[in-house]
Motif scaffolding. Sequence first.
Motif, PDB file in Angstrom:
ATOM      1  N   MET A  91       0.809  -1.231   0.000  1.00 15.18           N
ATOM      2  CA  MET A  91       0.000   0.000   0.000  1.00 15.18           C
ATOM      3  C   MET A  91       0.841   1.280   0.000  1.00 15.18           C
ATOM      4  SD  MET A  91      -3.399  -0.867   0.287  1.00 15.18           S
ATOM      5  CE  MET A  91      -4.200   0.448   1.098  1.00 15.18           C
ATOM      6  N   LYS A  92       2.079   1.170   0.478  1.00 18.76           N
ATOM      7  CA  LYS A  92       3.006   2.317   0.497  1.00 18.76           C
ATOM      8  C   LYS A  92       2.393   3.560   1.155  1.00 18.76           C
ATOM      9  CE  LYS A  92       5.599   0.842  -3.590  1.00 18.76           C
ATOM     10  NZ  LYS A  92       6.090  -0.318  -2.867  1.00 18.76           N
ATOM     11  N   LYS A  93       1.976   3.390   2.390  1.00 22.29           N
ATOM     12  CA  LYS A  93       1.406   4.491   3.170  1.00 22.29           C
ATOM     13  C   LYS A  93       2.348   4.812   4.324  1.00 22.29           C
ATOM     14  CE  LYS A  93      -2.650   4.276   0.992  1.00 22.29           C
ATOM     15  NZ  LYS A  93      -3.100   5.322   0.087  1.00 22.29           N
ATOM     16  N   ARG A  94       1.974   5.834   5.079  1.00 25.23           N
ATOM     17  CA  ARG A  94       2.786   6.164   6.256  1.00 25.23           C
ATOM     18  C   ARG A  94       2.656   5.025   7.268  1.00 25.23           C
ATOM     19  NH1 ARG A  94       1.609  11.249  10.245  1.00 25.23           N
ATOM     20  NH2 ARG A  94       3.254  10.816  11.752  1.00 25.23           N
ATOM     21  N   VAL A  95       3.768   4.693   7.939  1.00 22.81           N
ATOM     22  CA  VAL A  95       3.757   3.567   8.880  1.00 22.81           C
ATOM     23  C   VAL A  95       4.306   4.015  10.244  1.00 22.81           C
ATOM     24  CG1 VAL A  95       4.696   1.270   9.375  1.00 22.81           C
ATOM     25  CG2 VAL A  95       4.060   1.860   7.036  1.00 22.81           C
ATOM     26  N   LEU A  96       3.557   3.694  11.304  1.00 25.36           N
ATOM     27  CA  LEU A  96       4.061   3.930  12.661  1.00 25.36           C
ATOM     28  C   LEU A  96       4.433   2.581  13.257  1.00 25.36           C
ATOM     29  CD1 LEU A  96       1.364   6.429  14.051  1.00 25.36           C
ATOM     30  CD2 LEU A  96       3.552   6.994  12.986  1.00 25.36           C
ATOM     31  N   LEU A  97       5.674   2.448  13.676  1.00 21.52           N
ATOM     32  CA  LEU A  97       6.124   1.179  14.256  1.00 21.52           C
ATOM     33  C   LEU A  97       6.204   1.328  15.780  1.00 21.52           C
ATOM     34  CD1 LEU A  97       7.379  -1.689  14.009  1.00 21.52           C
ATOM     35  CD2 LEU A  97       9.600  -0.577  13.704  1.00 21.52           C
ATOM     36  N   ILE A  98       5.477   0.472  16.482  1.00 17.47           N
ATOM     37  CA  ILE A  98       5.496   0.531  17.949  1.00 17.47           C
ATOM     38  C   ILE A  98       6.172  -0.734  18.485  1.00 17.47           C
ATOM     39  CG2 ILE A  98       4.067   0.665  20.050  1.00 17.47           C
ATOM     40  CD1 ILE A  98       1.927   2.072  18.403  1.00 17.47           C
ATOM     41  N   GLU A  99       7.136  -0.546  19.365  1.00 18.37           N
ATOM     42  CA  GLU A  99       7.805  -1.682  19.999  1.00 18.37           C
ATOM     43  C   GLU A  99       7.830  -1.458  21.501  1.00 18.37           C
ATOM     44  OE1 GLU A  99      11.088  -3.398  16.952  1.00 18.37           O
ATOM     45  OE2 GLU A  99      11.351  -1.280  17.484  1.00 18.37           O
TER      46      GLU A  99
ATOM     47  N   GLY B 147       5.644  -0.560  23.486  1.00 18.76           N
ATOM     48  CA  GLY B 147       4.954   0.660  23.907  1.00 18.76           C
ATOM     49  C   GLY B 147       5.624   1.950  23.472  1.00 18.76           C
ATOM     50  N   VAL B 148       6.753   1.815  22.759  1.00 21.80           N
ATOM     51  CA  VAL B 148       7.487   3.018  22.338  1.00 21.80           C
ATOM     52  C   VAL B 148       7.390   3.157  20.812  1.00 21.80           C
ATOM     53  CG1 VAL B 148       9.744   4.174  22.316  1.00 21.80           C
ATOM     54  CG2 VAL B 148       9.071   2.754  24.278  1.00 21.80           C
ATOM     55  N   LEU B 149       7.170   4.371  20.351  1.00 20.60           N
ATOM     56  CA  LEU B 149       7.123   4.612  18.909  1.00 20.60           C
ATOM     57  C   LEU B 149       8.561   4.645  18.401  1.00 20.60           C
ATOM     58  CD1 LEU B 149       5.256   5.389  16.487  1.00 20.60           C
ATOM     59  CD2 LEU B 149       5.738   7.764  17.055  1.00 20.60           C
ATOM     60  N   THR B 150       8.969   3.543  17.750  1.00 23.61           N
ATOM     61  CA  THR B 150      10.379   3.457  17.341  1.00 23.61           C
ATOM     62  C   THR B 150      10.592   3.850  15.884  1.00 23.61           C
ATOM     63  OG1 THR B 150      10.048   1.124  16.935  1.00 23.61           O
ATOM     64  CG2 THR B 150      11.055   1.706  19.031  1.00 23.61           C
ATOM     65  N   GLY B 151       9.512   3.951  15.136  1.00 24.34           N
ATOM     66  CA  GLY B 151       9.701   4.352  13.737  1.00 24.34           C
ATOM     67  C   GLY B 151       8.484   5.066  13.196  1.00 24.34           C
ATOM     68  N   ASP B 152       8.714   6.135  12.428  1.00 25.29           N
ATOM     69  CA  ASP B 152       7.623   6.858  11.767  1.00 25.29           C
ATOM     70  C   ASP B 152       8.045   7.015  10.312  1.00 25.29           C
ATOM     71  OD1 ASP B 152       5.660   8.507  10.853  1.00 25.29           O
ATOM     72  OD2 ASP B 152       5.829   9.984  12.474  1.00 25.29           O
ATOM     73  N   TYR B 153       7.576   6.090   9.464  1.00 26.41           N
ATOM     74  CA  TYR B 153       8.023   6.052   8.066  1.00 26.41           C
ATOM     75  C   TYR B 153       7.019   6.762   7.175  1.00 26.41           C
ATOM     76  CZ  TYR B 153      10.808   2.343  10.146  1.00 26.41           C
ATOM     77  OH  TYR B 153      11.646   1.631  10.948  1.00 26.41           O
ATOM     78  N   LEU B 154       7.508   7.707   6.425  1.00 20.76           N
ATOM     79  CA  LEU B 154       6.607   8.428   5.529  1.00 20.76           C
ATOM     80  C   LEU B 154       6.229   7.543   4.340  1.00 20.76           C
ATOM     81  CD1 LEU B 154       8.141  11.978   5.691  1.00 20.76           C
ATOM     82  CD2 LEU B 154       6.150  11.068   6.908  1.00 20.76           C
ATOM     83  N   LYS B 155       5.248   7.964   3.600  1.00 23.98           N
ATOM     84  CA  LYS B 155       4.695   7.198   2.472  1.00 23.98           C
ATOM     85  C   LYS B 155       5.737   6.401   1.703  1.00 23.98           C
ATOM     86  CE  LYS B 155       0.443   9.317   0.929  1.00 23.98           C
ATOM     87  NZ  LYS B 155      -0.196  10.073  -0.134  1.00 23.98           N
ATOM     88  N   GLY B 156       5.610   5.095   1.703  1.00 24.53           N
ATOM     89  CA  GLY B 156       6.427   4.240   0.860  1.00 24.53           C
ATOM     90  C   GLY B 156       7.836   4.001   1.346  1.00 24.53           C
ATOM     91  N   SER B 157       8.259   4.640   2.456  1.00 22.37           N
ATOM     92  CA  SER B 157       9.659   4.476   2.889  1.00 22.37           C
ATOM     93  C   SER B 157       9.843   3.273   3.809  1.00 22.37           C
ATOM     94  CB  SER B 157      10.135   5.745   3.602  1.00 22.37           C
ATOM     95  OG  SER B 157       9.389   5.928   4.787  1.00 22.37           O
ATOM     96  N   TYR B 158       8.775   2.603   4.162  1.00 24.73           N
ATOM     97  CA  TYR B 158       8.897   1.454   5.060  1.00 24.73           C
ATOM     98  C   TYR B 158       9.031   0.156   4.285  1.00 24.73           C
ATOM     99  CZ  TYR B 158       7.680  -2.169   8.387  1.00 24.73           C
ATOM    100  OH  TYR B 158       7.694  -3.298   9.144  1.00 24.73           O
TER     101      TYR B 158
ATOM    102  N   HIS C 109      11.425  -5.698   6.177  1.00 24.35           N
ATOM    103  CA  HIS C 109      12.647  -6.281   6.756  1.00 24.35           C
ATOM    104  C   HIS C 109      13.293  -5.371   7.794  1.00 24.35           C
ATOM    105  CE1 HIS C 109      15.094  -3.573   4.302  1.00 24.35           C
ATOM    106  NE2 HIS C 109      14.256  -3.853   3.315  1.00 24.35           N
ATOM    107  N   GLU C 110      12.846  -4.101   7.814  1.00 26.44           N
ATOM    108  CA  GLU C 110      13.460  -3.159   8.756  1.00 26.44           C
ATOM    109  C   GLU C 110      13.016  -3.388  10.189  1.00 26.44           C
ATOM    110  OE1 GLU C 110      13.322   0.966   7.661  1.00 26.44           O
ATOM    111  OE2 GLU C 110      13.282   0.420   5.554  1.00 26.44           O
ATOM    112  N   GLY C 111      11.890  -4.038  10.358  1.00 27.75           N
ATOM    113  CA  GLY C 111      11.420  -4.238  11.731  1.00 27.75           C
ATOM    114  C   GLY C 111      10.519  -5.435  11.782  1.00 27.75           C
ATOM    115  N   VAL C 112       9.244  -5.148  11.713  1.00 24.70           N
ATOM    116  CA  VAL C 112       8.273  -6.228  11.843  1.00 24.70           C
ATOM    117  C   VAL C 112       8.060  -6.889  10.493  1.00 24.70           C
ATOM    118  CG1 VAL C 112       5.900  -6.740  12.480  1.00 24.70           C
ATOM    119  CG2 VAL C 112       7.191  -5.023  13.690  1.00 24.70           C
TER     120      VAL C 112
END
Lengths: 297, 233
Positions: B206-214, B216-227, B230-233
Amino acid sequence: MKAFRIIQRSIRDAFKSVFRNFSLSMASILCATITLLVVSLSMVIAANIENATTKLESELSIVVYLEKSATEEDANFLKSTIEKIESVDEVVYKNKDEWKLEMSEYNSSLGNVFENYENNPLLDSFVVTVKDANKLENVTEKIRELDKIESANYGEDAVNTIISTFDIVEKATIVIVIALIFVTAFLITNTIKLTIYSRRNEIEIMRLVGSSNTAIKLPFVFEGFIIGLLGSLIPVIITIYGYIIGYERLNGHIISEMIKLISPYNFVFYVALVTVGLGSLIGMLGSLLAVRKYLKI
Amino acid sequence: MKFIELKNVNKTYSTGVTAIADMSVVIDKGEFVFVIGHTACGKSTFIKMLYREEKPTKGSVVVGGVNVAKLRNGRVYKLRRKIGVVFQDFKLLPKLTVYENVAFALECLGISSKEIKPKVLKAIEIVGLKEKARSFPHQLSGGEKQRVCIARAIVNEPKLLICDEPTGNLDPDTSKEIMKVIDNINKDLKTTVIMATHDKEIVNRMKKRVLLIEHGVLTGDYLKGSYKSHEGV
């Protein structure tokens, strides 16, 4: 307008839901029927016990004999003095000639005995009734303290036992009726809880689409009301017809003429009204309690 | 234009478990945001805080200009009228038809049946279930059930659509269809969409903005298509 539509919808949904969840509604209605039947029968029994004991107690009286030397003037004075004693209901004067006549009519051999006396050997008397049977002893004591009184008796030990037994019976029936009402409330509430548990999804959706808590509770409260109302129908019919038929069959008394039953009109209608009121109130409160559990914000 | 803003949000449950720790994030109006992370990482708590199912222990959660953290219990229902929620387990009422399930959301709000009909038909059409309006949930497939759930969530034209693992119970093809429906809602109705998911395939495609939570902490905020998964989950 919106509030009106919500109320209208709640009533419509309550009826729909009773029929849509028919088996669960039936379980709740049957539970209400059985428990309310027990409650209404216990109310009928308790009211009759209360009525009979009060009536029997009111018939208990103190027989006061005046001294032989008491004149008519003394009797009049004593009558008004006794009437002023607290808790005295009625003082009826009966002179010795009335006694003699009554006793002779009751038993002719007694009449023959009286013939042997030149003067009437009996004493003038008062029959004193009291408002509260528990005050019999107290009033008797006070009468005994008066002048020109030969004796004052109310049956002492036997009557005391009757009064204390009646007291216990009356209190026990009240406790039983109250306990039964609590048991009824508990059982009806719990069966309604089961009905509502099966519809927790419905409540959750209502919460999440933005229904106010009142709007969520309303249909369930109406539903509880309908369940309670339907549950009280059979007990009401049985109470009304059962009591009227029973009263007629027993000729208005039970065991002996002394224990009279309460006349069915309007008594049965009061009991029916209380049963319907209890059923619908418990139904509504039961539903309200059950829904509240699922209404965390 | 800011639509959601979390500032230093903490959420600790009465059991002592910290579900969210010092989270700050801004989501604009009309955005489509995925929230990803392992099971029990705090995704659901984050999502639940947006519609005040959970209250933050500290910090502020502003949704559409309203600080949800300070919202009185008696006013929460007003917030929820502006939010649609889609669940993994659909939560449809089994004894109501598709039409009635969707209409139920509006009936609860005391809206007149005259107004309800066109809104429900429109919502059912958007999710492509016009032909099944009279079917009962047990006559529908998993994907169709989820469409009904989406129709119910959007029927009141909410500003925010929250989806909690909406494809969790669906096969990959059906998931694609559901994502298409949600994407169209975001594009056509300009509804802000926040979606918690485990489905890496969907997130990558879908290449949308992605918030990665680990934890309970927000460890990643990837803008459209940058996630990339393999980088995390």
